[in-house]
Design a protein around this motif. Structure first.
Motif, mmCIF file in Angstrom:
data_model
loop_
_atom_site.group_PDB
_atom_site.id
_atom_site.type_symbol
_atom_site.label_atom_id
_atom_site.label_comp_id
_atom_site.label_asym_id
_atom_site.label_seq_id
_atom_site.Cartn_x
_atom_site.Cartn_y
_atom_site.Cartn_z
ATOM 1 N N LEU A 47 123.160 21.508 49.502
ATOM 2 C CA LEU A 47 122.904 22.881 49.661
ATOM 3 C C LEU A 47 121.385 23.011 49.539
ATOM 4 N N GLY A 48 120.744 22.103 49.310
ATOM 5 C CA GLY A 48 119.041 22.197 49.367
ATOM 6 C C GLY A 48 118.499 22.808 48.043
ATOM 7 N N TYR A 49 119.417 22.451 47.034
ATOM 8 C CA TYR A 49 118.674 22.817 45.869
ATOM 9 C C TYR A 49 118.795 21.745 44.588
ATOM 10 N N GLY A 50 118.549 20.623 45.110
ATOM 11 C CA GLY A 50 118.243 19.283 44.275
ATOM 12 C C GLY A 50 116.871 19.290 43.599
ATOM 13 N N ASP A 51 116.021 19.807 44.174
ATOM 14 C CA ASP A 51 114.705 20.048 43.370
ATOM 15 C C ASP A 51 114.663 21.073 42.121
ATOM 16 N N ASN A 52 115.717 21.796 41.981
ATOM 17 C CA ASN A 52 115.903 22.998 41.174
ATOM 18 C C ASN A 52 116.801 22.242 39.971
ATOM 19 N N ILE A 53 117.263 21.225 40.065
ATOM 20 C CA ILE A 53 117.822 20.793 38.794
ATOM 21 C C ILE A 53 117.051 20.219 37.787
ATOM 22 N N VAL A 54 117.338 20.851 36.559
ATOM 23 C CA VAL A 54 116.663 20.687 35.335
ATOM 24 C C VAL A 54 117.397 19.800 34.332
ATOM 25 N N GLY A 55 118.888 20.022 34.427
ATOM 26 C CA GLY A 55 119.705 19.210 33.827
ATOM 27 C C GLY A 55 120.818 18.662 34.379
ATOM 28 N N THR A 56 121.144 17.350 34.180
ATOM 29 C CA THR A 56 121.905 16.519 35.049
ATOM 30 C C THR A 56 123.051 15.824 34.151
ATOM 31 N N SER A 57 123.448 14.909 34.904
ATOM 32 C CA SER A 57 124.562 13.723 34.468
ATOM 33 C C SER A 57 124.132 12.517 34.385
ATOM 34 N N MET A 58 124.315 11.693 33.232
ATOM 35 C CA MET A 58 123.861 10.637 33.240
ATOM 36 C C MET A 58 124.531 9.554 34.073
ATOM 37 N N VAL A 59 125.583 9.846 34.586
ATOM 38 C CA VAL A 59 126.109 9.137 35.938
ATOM 39 C C VAL A 59 125.376 9.186 37.136
ATOM 40 N N ALA A 60 125.025 10.529 37.303
ATOM 41 C CA ALA A 60 124.345 10.643 38.589
ATOM 42 C C ALA A 60 122.964 10.115 38.484
ATOM 43 N N LYS A 61 122.428 10.064 37.350
ATOM 44 C CA LYS A 61 120.902 9.598 37.275
ATOM 45 C C LYS A 61 121.043 8.001 37.528
ATOM 46 N N GLN A 62 122.278 7.391 37.264
ATOM 47 C CA GLN A 62 122.272 5.807 37.494
ATOM 48 C C GLN A 62 122.730 5.419 39.035
ATOM 49 N N ILE A 63 122.815 6.216 39.883
ATOM 50 C CA ILE A 63 123.378 6.136 41.346
ATOM 51 C C ILE A 63 122.066 6.037 42.048
ATOM 52 N N PRO A 64 121.969 4.680 42.872
ATOM 53 C CA PRO A 64 120.692 4.406 43.469
ATOM 54 C C PRO A 64 120.332 5.604 44.465
ATOM 55 N N LEU A 65 121.450 5.889 45.368
ATOM 56 C CA LEU A 65 121.109 6.778 46.575
ATOM 57 C C LEU A 65 121.000 8.453 45.772
ATOM 58 N N PHE A 66 121.402 8.746 45.012
ATOM 59 C CA PHE A 66 121.226 9.896 44.218
ATOM 60 C C PHE A 66 119.638 9.876 43.852
ATOM 61 N N ARG A 67 119.265 8.670 43.375
ATOM 62 C CA ARG A 67 117.685 8.811 42.765
ATOM 63 C C ARG A 67 116.659 8.839 43.953
ATOM 64 N N GLN A 68 117.265 8.096 45.117
ATOM 65 C CA GLN A 68 116.641 8.117 46.318
ATOM 66 C C GLN A 68 116.566 9.508 46.801
ATOM 67 N N SER A 69 117.480 10.328 46.776
ATOM 68 C CA SER A 69 117.569 11.460 47.566
ATOM 69 C C SER A 69 116.629 12.484 46.605
ATOM 70 N N LEU A 70 116.605 12.431 45.134
ATOM 71 C CA LEU A 70 115.807 13.264 44.327
ATOM 72 C C LEU A 70 115.015 12.361 43.326
ATOM 73 N N PRO A 71 114.002 11.835 44.129
ATOM 74 C CA PRO A 71 113.062 10.877 42.887
ATOM 75 C C PRO A 71 112.894 11.292 41.557
ATOM 76 N N HIS A 72 112.692 12.932 41.318
ATOM 77 C CA HIS A 72 112.303 13.388 40.193
ATOM 78 C C HIS A 72 113.670 13.172 39.113
#
Length: 332
Positions: A47-72
């Motif tokens: 929905l275009g708000y990935g850069d606004n995420i300040v707290g996430t899931s450890m599982v999400a952080k470990q997925i390569p494509l998610f990290r590519q989409s949101l390097p931060h």
């Protein structure tokens, strides 16, 4: 940073989220979002708000494509406590969170303290396809008009795929439906009715061999005896993880199952998250399964193209051939 028209109520059920247009819009550049729900992170990003995420899931952080989409995201802290069924309210506040997205079964301690700190908690239903598509729209309603436009575009795409599958399978008799066993987490954990997994199998023309195995159990999921799976003799097995698919194919205990005999054990696609779960990629899951089960009926559907176009159109990602292949047939 301040949400406009911030409402005093803390938690919203699905009913409250859809009643009376109560959700306030937010300033895109300002809103700070947290969600310990990994699949919800993909929806927020779509929905275009990935850069606004300040707290996430450890599982999400470990997925390569998610990290590519949101390097931060590599620097964003996970916000669920050990066991992932409870958030730490002090951490949520310390992160300056304004919107906290959770599943309704997640415990949110000290709601009054969160409310006083200006944290707005939105709790959503899960484990069904209607709940997932509603959640996309409700999340967009909480974020603002730009997210709402993206959500509407996504809903059109979702319904396009659903309508295509329904049309192609409308004359498929119940007796001709391919029997399927879906493993998740380990080879002997599966789901029946009602569940999100049952919904996408129904739509894709599959007959879930575990459909009635859990009776009236609310979440319709759990571990089952191997003997029961062998007796059901599914024609196709879809494993959520590659390691489980490999284990099933290599095990002499599974060797007599029709899916193993005919090498029809598949690993579920995985991109920003597992397509079979609560992610926006669900729009591809039932299309992929329908083509896998009934290739002649979907001969004109190119899943490589569909996959490439989906991530380009909804996540702004340009994927290589190798990346698309790894999504459709995950290497691990």
């Amino acid at each position: 940073m301040k949400l406009t028209r911030l409402l005093p109520a803390l938690a919203f059920t699905v009913g409250a989220l859809t009643t009376g247009g109560l959700l306030a819009s937010t300033e895109h550049s300002e809103v700070r979002i947290a969600s310990p729900w990994p699949a919800q992170n993909t929806i927020i990003t779509m929905l275009g708000y990935g850069d606004n995420i300040v707290g996430t899931s450890m599982v999400a952080k470990q997925i390569p494509l998610f990290r590519q989409s949101l390097p931060h995201i590599v620097d964003v802290p996970p916000v669920s406590m050990s066991g992932s069924h409870e958030v730490n309210p002090e951490q949520i506040i310390a992160l300056g969170t304004q919107l906290l997205f959770v599943a309704k079964n997640m415990s949110v301690p000290q709601p009054e303290m969160l409310a006083q700190a200006g944290v707005r908690v939105l709790a959503f239903d899960a484990n069904s396809m209607p709940a997932l598509t509603r959640r996309v729209q409700q999340t967009a309603d909480a974020l603002g008009p730009d997210a709402q436009e993206r959500a509407q575009r996504y809903q059109r795409y979702f319904e396009r795929n659903a309508a295509l599958v329904r049309e192609r399978l409308k004359d498929l008799p119940a007796s001709a439906r391919v029997t399927v066993y879906h493993s998740m987490g380990n080879p002997l954990t599966t789901t029946g009715r009602p569940s999100l997994n049952q919904d996408w199998m129904d739509l894709a023309g599959a007959k879930n061999v575990a459909e009635s195995w859990f009776g009236v159990k609310k979440n319709s999921a759990g571990e089952v005896a191997l003997e029961r799976v062998v007796a059901a003799n599914p024609a196709v097995i879809v494993a959520m993880n590659r390691r489980d698919a490999d284990a099933i194919m290599a095990s002499p205990q599974w060797a007599s199952v029709d899916a193993v005999v005919h090498h029809r054990v598949y690993t579920n696609p995985k991109g920003m998250f597992w397509w079979c779960r609560e992610t926006s990629e669900e729009a591809l899951q039932f299309l992929w399964l329908a083509k896998t089960l009934y290739p002649a009926r979907f001969a004109d559907v190119d899943m490589v193209k569909e996959t490439r176009d989906f991530y380009r159109d909804f996540f702004g990602l340009s994927l290589s051939d190798a990346q698309v292949a790894a999504i459709l047939t995950p290497p691990r």
